[in-house]
Design a protein around this motif. Structure first.
Motif, PDB file in Angstrom:
ATOM      1  N   LEU A 134      -1.405 -16.749  -2.953  1.00 33.31           N
ATOM      2  CA  LEU A 134      -1.209 -16.714  -4.404  1.00 33.31           C
ATOM      3  C   LEU A 134      -2.547 -17.040  -5.069  1.00 33.31           C
ATOM      4  CD1 LEU A 134       2.180 -18.577  -4.953  1.00 33.31           C
ATOM      5  CD2 LEU A 134       1.738 -16.140  -4.901  1.00 33.31           C
ATOM      6  N   PHE A 189      -1.829 -12.455  -4.783  1.00 36.02           N
ATOM      7  CA  PHE A 189      -0.760 -12.192  -5.741  1.00 36.02           C
ATOM      8  C   PHE A 189      -0.837 -13.179  -6.893  1.00 36.02           C
ATOM      9  CE2 PHE A 189       1.666  -9.064  -3.432  1.00 36.02           C
ATOM     10  CZ  PHE A 189       1.315  -9.278  -2.109  1.00 36.02           C
ATOM     11  N   PRO A 190      -0.391 -12.786  -8.090  1.00 32.42           N
ATOM     12  CA  PRO A 190      -0.444 -13.699  -9.235  1.00 32.42           C
ATOM     13  C   PRO A 190       0.736 -14.654  -9.211  1.00 32.42           C
ATOM     14  CG  PRO A 190       0.428 -11.583  -9.928  1.00 32.42           C
ATOM     15  CD  PRO A 190       0.146 -11.456  -8.456  1.00 32.42           C
ATOM     16  N   ALA A 191       0.451 -15.937  -9.338  1.00 33.06           N
ATOM     17  CA  ALA A 191       1.534 -16.921  -9.373  1.00 33.06           C
ATOM     18  C   ALA A 191       2.292 -16.844 -10.680  1.00 33.06           C
ATOM     19  CB  ALA A 191       0.961 -18.316  -9.166  1.00 33.06           C
ATOM     20  N   ASN A 192       1.587 -16.489 -11.722  1.00 31.58           N
ATOM     21  CA  ASN A 192       2.197 -16.371 -13.044  1.00 31.58           C
ATOM     22  C   ASN A 192       1.794 -15.055 -13.669  1.00 31.58           C
ATOM     23  OD1 ASN A 192       3.511 -19.019 -13.434  1.00 31.58           O
ATOM     24  ND2 ASN A 192       1.442 -19.718 -13.075  1.00 31.58           N
ATOM     25  N   LEU A 240       7.718 -16.179  -6.874  1.00 33.76           N
ATOM     26  CA  LEU A 240       6.520 -16.701  -7.518  1.00 33.76           C
ATOM     27  C   LEU A 240       6.885 -17.668  -8.621  1.00 33.76           C
ATOM     28  CD1 LEU A 240       4.308 -13.524  -7.883  1.00 33.76           C
ATOM     29  CD2 LEU A 240       4.222 -15.259  -6.127  1.00 33.76           C
ATOM     30  N   GLN A 259      -3.641 -25.022  -3.745  1.00 33.29           N
ATOM     31  CA  GLN A 259      -4.908 -25.081  -4.472  1.00 33.29           C
ATOM     32  C   GLN A 259      -6.047 -24.801  -3.492  1.00 33.29           C
ATOM     33  OE1 GLN A 259      -4.930 -26.004  -7.976  1.00 33.29           O
ATOM     34  NE2 GLN A 259      -2.771 -25.541  -7.617  1.00 33.29           N
ATOM     35  N   THR A 291       3.930 -20.346  -1.317  1.00 32.09           N
ATOM     36  CA  THR A 291       3.468 -21.702  -1.573  1.00 32.09           C
ATOM     37  C   THR A 291       2.243 -21.664  -2.464  1.00 32.09           C
ATOM     38  OG1 THR A 291       2.660 -23.693  -0.513  1.00 32.09           O
ATOM     39  CG2 THR A 291       2.238 -21.660   0.626  1.00 32.09           C
ATOM     40  N   ALA A 292       2.280 -22.430  -3.525  1.00 30.76           N
ATOM     41  CA  ALA A 292       1.216 -22.395  -4.520  1.00 30.76           C
ATOM     42  C   ALA A 292       0.125 -23.382  -4.137  1.00 30.76           C
ATOM     43  CB  ALA A 292       1.799 -22.708  -5.895  1.00 30.76           C
ATOM     44  N   THR A 323      -3.235 -19.116  -7.127  1.00 33.14           N
ATOM     45  CA  THR A 323      -3.445 -20.530  -7.447  1.00 33.14           C
ATOM     46  C   THR A 323      -4.637 -21.083  -6.673  1.00 33.14           C
ATOM     47  OG1 THR A 323      -1.831 -21.068  -5.724  1.00 33.14           O
ATOM     48  CG2 THR A 323      -1.052 -21.060  -7.993  1.00 33.14           C
ATOM     49  N   ASP A 327     -10.865 -18.778  -7.394  1.00 34.96           N
ATOM     50  CA  ASP A 327     -12.084 -18.248  -6.796  1.00 34.96           C
ATOM     51  C   ASP A 327     -12.626 -19.205  -5.747  1.00 34.96           C
ATOM     52  OD1 ASP A 327     -13.105 -16.875  -9.993  1.00 34.96           O
ATOM     53  OD2 ASP A 327     -12.085 -15.899  -8.315  1.00 34.96           O
ATOM     54  N   ASN A 352       2.425 -16.535   0.568  1.00 33.35           N
ATOM     55  CA  ASN A 352       2.979 -16.100  -0.707  1.00 33.35           C
ATOM     56  C   ASN A 352       3.977 -17.045  -1.324  1.00 33.35           C
ATOM     57  OD1 ASN A 352       1.701 -13.818  -1.230  1.00 33.35           O
ATOM     58  ND2 ASN A 352       3.374 -12.440  -0.693  1.00 33.35           N
ATOM     59  N   HIS A 411      -7.095 -18.785 -15.347  1.00 37.74           N
ATOM     60  CA  HIS A 411      -6.133 -19.022 -14.292  1.00 37.74           C
ATOM     61  C   HIS A 411      -6.243 -17.879 -13.307  1.00 37.74           C
ATOM     62  CE1 HIS A 411      -3.429 -21.398 -17.283  1.00 37.74           C
ATOM     63  NE2 HIS A 411      -4.551 -22.007 -17.005  1.00 37.74           N
ATOM     64  N   ASN A 471      -2.733 -25.257 -14.690  1.00 36.27           N
ATOM     65  CA  ASN A 471      -1.708 -24.235 -14.963  1.00 36.27           C
ATOM     66  C   ASN A 471      -0.516 -24.845 -15.667  1.00 36.27           C
ATOM     67  OD1 ASN A 471      -3.408 -22.671 -13.594  1.00 36.27           O
ATOM     68  ND2 ASN A 471      -1.997 -22.083 -11.979  1.00 36.27           N
TER      69      ASN A 471
END
Lengths: 226, 580
Positions: B331, B355-358, A112, B311, B308-309, B333, B336, B306, B366, A129
């Motif tokens: 992720l 899953f949380p990217a950060n 991540l 949008q 690749t972030a 990212t 909603d 998972n 975020h 972000n």
């Protein structure tokens, strides 16, 4: 969005909670145990300095003084790693960041972190972000100084950022290929790194993203050695 | 006449007309472990028939039994599945060298099951020596699956590749192994053709691509291929044209400068994969290259994003091409808005993981919130499995979500800020989980989060009649909460608790329960050594293990792991594990 601030997690400030959570100090603990970004945007937890002792882990002292160290930018391995003295010394650098909350597997956490970083490099107007608090720490040594430092590469954007951070950390100008030769014409030091294959290379030749996936540690060496 | 004798003689009369071989043949058709366990309790004859006909054994806790006991009961095992460490070891709560080493099992298997074909391990320690031993001793060995294991390096994989002539499956889903080099892949002999499943996605070194390409070419039965990040897009294209029958694909890096010709070749290669139902990898994929996939997505049922972030818009464009999607991992990212696109495009969705990217980012705008989850619940009524990491949630949203989707079997909600209340009402999240357990009668697995009082656990104890696994962190007000769960949930098997105010009274309220469960984990709670000693004394068929570290004071039991066992106390416990 009209919600209570993320930092506002002490139950006394949420008036209608029916029974106080006895775990607010544990929350603090996990924050200090979390990623120690060199840019130190985590130092907002000034509440931790009050050293609350009513922890659910009866008798465990709070590490409130850790925050001062964070602000000074001293390299401190995360508290969980320090107290966990069964760490295999040959562990990869991903495993040095011992975190136990939120409950995400270590490998996913590192993936991540890199995925998140890749996102920054893709310019996108919707991307707000800007704050990357995942971390990728590497050791940095300066030739002639036995004690090294640690640096979070994910807090940096590119080679210029890296060089200027290191120059500031070690108070010496550093040269690298494609750097601004005029500024660093007088520098005695260059930046080198050990890659995954164990070879020592001059930093700056490969793209930043590729560098981040291959670098294991950094060394500032005298330029007459290269 | 003694009723037992009459029963036995009647039974043996029947048995004479119904030979054991027939019974065994019939029972051999039973696949489910639960069915087999039930069958083995019917009578001695059935117990024997079942044990002789069993070829696959599943051991959920490697310390609940010894390999000798397993081998004595089941003489004909071909496939073994073993799970080792407690699940919280994934989150660094279990120190290294805790145990769960496979070697003692392999030593017994080498003698008693020399024809062993499959080994599936989760959270076990596996050394290179063990892998070499495996490759050497088991001539028929076919399938190795290692999930979240540690202790080995790519040298061990090289031994497997070199020696296992009949290997069909090599599935490495790992963290914590030493990746010395990619040379292991070149160790498959040139006349080796049997591979059907190859997953090395989590390894980081370069492999010899020519060796990989040749391997893929000659293994005509290859169905599952997950490569690692070092494989580039043009390399992927070459692999795909050699393996058009793939059903599961994990790509490498999706970031490369391709010219127009390479792009269309890649698109054509994906188009040739008509049987793809699972796709993962896609590291660093962007809107630029995702379209090459579209031709392969018509039959996609599982998409794992998972790595690749993306949008929201990028996700939406992909999902339009995946009408049959049943499982989606993303992720946060995508935000909603991205989840709204899921709701619009994936009516057949059954499983969603966000899953949380950060994970350490505190900015609440975020990632995803309650509105994304709500949107999905309106659009995807078949939802039954959710893992959702978010930074804010409300009781009202959860209540609506479960009303829309009452068929949840797995509900894992992680509000990342521990002990956070409903952000609109500032109340605890009790009513949210109350709604979940009241409405979702099929619920098997639940993970709770946010500010929770004992009321949540009263609800769980009272309503969650099918609950088997419960994960609790930073929740509850008193012993009463845990007591409600232990006295309530009849099917509870695994209970894992951390950082909760549950003490000895709570621990001991489960005296009647623990032998019907697989295990209990409690860390950073209020349990003391005295409480653990009482439990151990009252229940000799449980192992009550306490892990000490220098942080915990003398009387405190900082990490407690309790599990039922027929093997007695562990003989391989490290110095920091005390079995009481």
């Amino acid at each position: 969005m009209g919600r209570a601030s993320a930092k506002d997690y002490s139950p006394s400030s949420s008036s209608s909670s029916s029974s106080p959570s006895s775990v607010d100090c544990s929350k603090h603990k996990n924050r200090t145990g979390a990623s120690l970004s060199f840019a130190s945007s985590m130092c907002q937890f000034s509440g931790c300095n009050s050293g609350c002792s009513s922890s659910t882990r009866g008798g465990r002292t709070r590490r409130g003084d850790l925050n001062t160290d964070l602000r000074l930018g001293l390299s401190i391995v995360s508290p969980d790693a320090q107290r966990d003295n069964w760490i295999d010394p040959s562990a990869s650098k991903q495993r040095e960041q011992r975190q136990d909350w939120p409950p995400i597997k270590s490998l996913l956490r590192t993936t991540l972190a890199v995925a998140g970083k890749a996102d920054t490099s893709v310019s996108n107007v919707h991307n707000n972000n800007g704050d990357r608090n995942a971390s990728l720490f590497v050791k940095v040594y300066m030739e002639g100084i036995p004690i090294g430092r640690k640096l979070d590469l994910l807090a940096l954007h590119d080679y210029d950022d890296l060089i200027s951070t290191l120059a500031h950390m070690f108070t010496t100008p550093i040269a690298y290929p494609n750097g601004d030769r005029a500024d660093h014409a007088e520098s005695l030091h260059v930046l080198t790194y050990e890659d995954r294959e164990g070879d020592w290379m001059m930093a700056g030749d490969v793209p930043w993203e590729m560098f981040m996936t291959t670098v294991k540690r950094l060394k500032i060496t005298r330029s007459d050695r290269c | 006449m003694d009723p037992k004798k009459s029963r036995d003689s009647a039974e043996s009369a029947r048995a004479a007309q119904f030979p054991d071989e027939v019974l065994e043949r019939v029972l051999s058709l039973l696949a489910s472990h639960k069915d087999r366990s039930a069958v083995s309790l019917v009578s001695k004859t059935w117990y024997n028939a079942e044990r002789w006909s069993r070829t696959r054994v599943f051991i959920g806790n490697c310390y609940s039994v010894t390999p000798e006991i397993v081998a004595r009961r089941f003489p004909n095992i071909r496939s073994v599945t073993l799970k080792g460490k407690p699940r919280f070891s994934d989150f660094n709560l279990v120190p290294q060298n805790w145990g769960a080493d496979i070697q003692s099992w392999l030593a017994v298997f080498a003698e008693r099951y020399p024809s062993l074909e499959e080994l599936r391990l989760k959270r076990m320690t596996v050394t290179d020596e063990s892998l070499k031993f495996l490759a050497l001793k088991f001539q028929n060995f076919r399938a190795l699956s290692l999930m979240s294991c540690d202790g080995f390096s790519t040298n061990g994989l090289a031994a497997i590749a070199a020696r296992c002539r009949n290997l069909t499956e090599l599935d490495i889903q790992e963290n914590g192994i030493d990746d010395n080099s990619g040379d292991w892949l070149s160790c498959f002999p040139e006349n080796f053709v049997s591979l059907e499943v190859l997953n090395f996605a989590s390894l980081s070194s370069d492999v010899d691509f020519d060796a990989l390409e040749r391997l893929v070419s000659r293994c005509n039965s290859l169905k599952v291929l997950r490569v690692n990040r070092t494989i580039t897009l043009d390399q992927l294209q070459r692999l795909l044209v050699r393996a058009p029958r793939l059903t599961e694909l994990g790509t490498g890096s999706f970031l490369q400068d391709l010219n127009a010709h390479q792009y269309s070749e890649l698109e054509r290669a994906f188009g040739g994969c008509k049987n793809l139902h699972t796709l993962s990898g896609l590291h660093d994929a962007t809107a630029l290259y995702l379209p090459v996939l579209y031709l392969a997505c018509a039959n996609l049922t599982f998409l794992n994003l998972n790595d690749t972030a993306l949008q929201d818009e990028e996700l939406a464009k992909v999902l339009v091409h995946c009408p049959r999607l049943q499982r989606l991992w993303v992720l946060d990212t995508v935000g909603d808005e991205g989840l709204e696109a899921v709701a619009l495009n994936c009516p057949l969705l059954e499983e969603l993981r966000v899953f949380p990217a950060n994970p350490f980012d505190e900015e609440v705008n975020h990632g995803v919130s309650e509105s994304g989850f709500l949107a999905v619940s309106y659009g995807c009524r078949r939802l039954r499995y959710v893992l959702y990491f978010c930074r804010q949630m409300t009781n009202a949203a959860v209540a609506t979500i479960v009303q829309n989707c009452p068929d949840f079997t797995h509900f894992r909600l992680c509000i990342m800020n521990p002990g956070q209340p409903d952000y609109v009402t500032n109340e605890p999240m009790d009513e949210a989980f109350g709604a979940v357990v009241k409405t979702c009668t099929k619920l098997q697995r639940l993970a709770v989060s946010g500010l929770l009082t004992d009321l949540t656990f009263e609800y769980i104890g009272r309503y969650a009649k099918n609950l088997e696994t419960l994960s609790v962190a930073f929740a509850g007000s008193s012993d009463w909460g845990m007591q409600c769960v232990l006295e309530g949930c009849p099917k509870l098997r695994k209970l894992e608790i951390r950082d909760c105010p549950f003490g000895n009274a709570a621990l001991l309220s489960g005296l009647e329960k623990y032998e019907s469960m697989r295990s209990l984990w409690m860390s950073a709670c209020k349990v003391t050594m005295n409480g653990c000693e009482v439990l151990a004394r009252e229940r000799p068929r449980l192992n009550v293990e306490v892990m000490k570290d220098e942080e915990s004071s003398d009387g405190q039991a900082y990490k407690v792991y309790v599990y039922r066992t027929v093997a007695g106390p562990r003989r391989d416990a490290p110095p920091f594990v005390f079995t009481l």
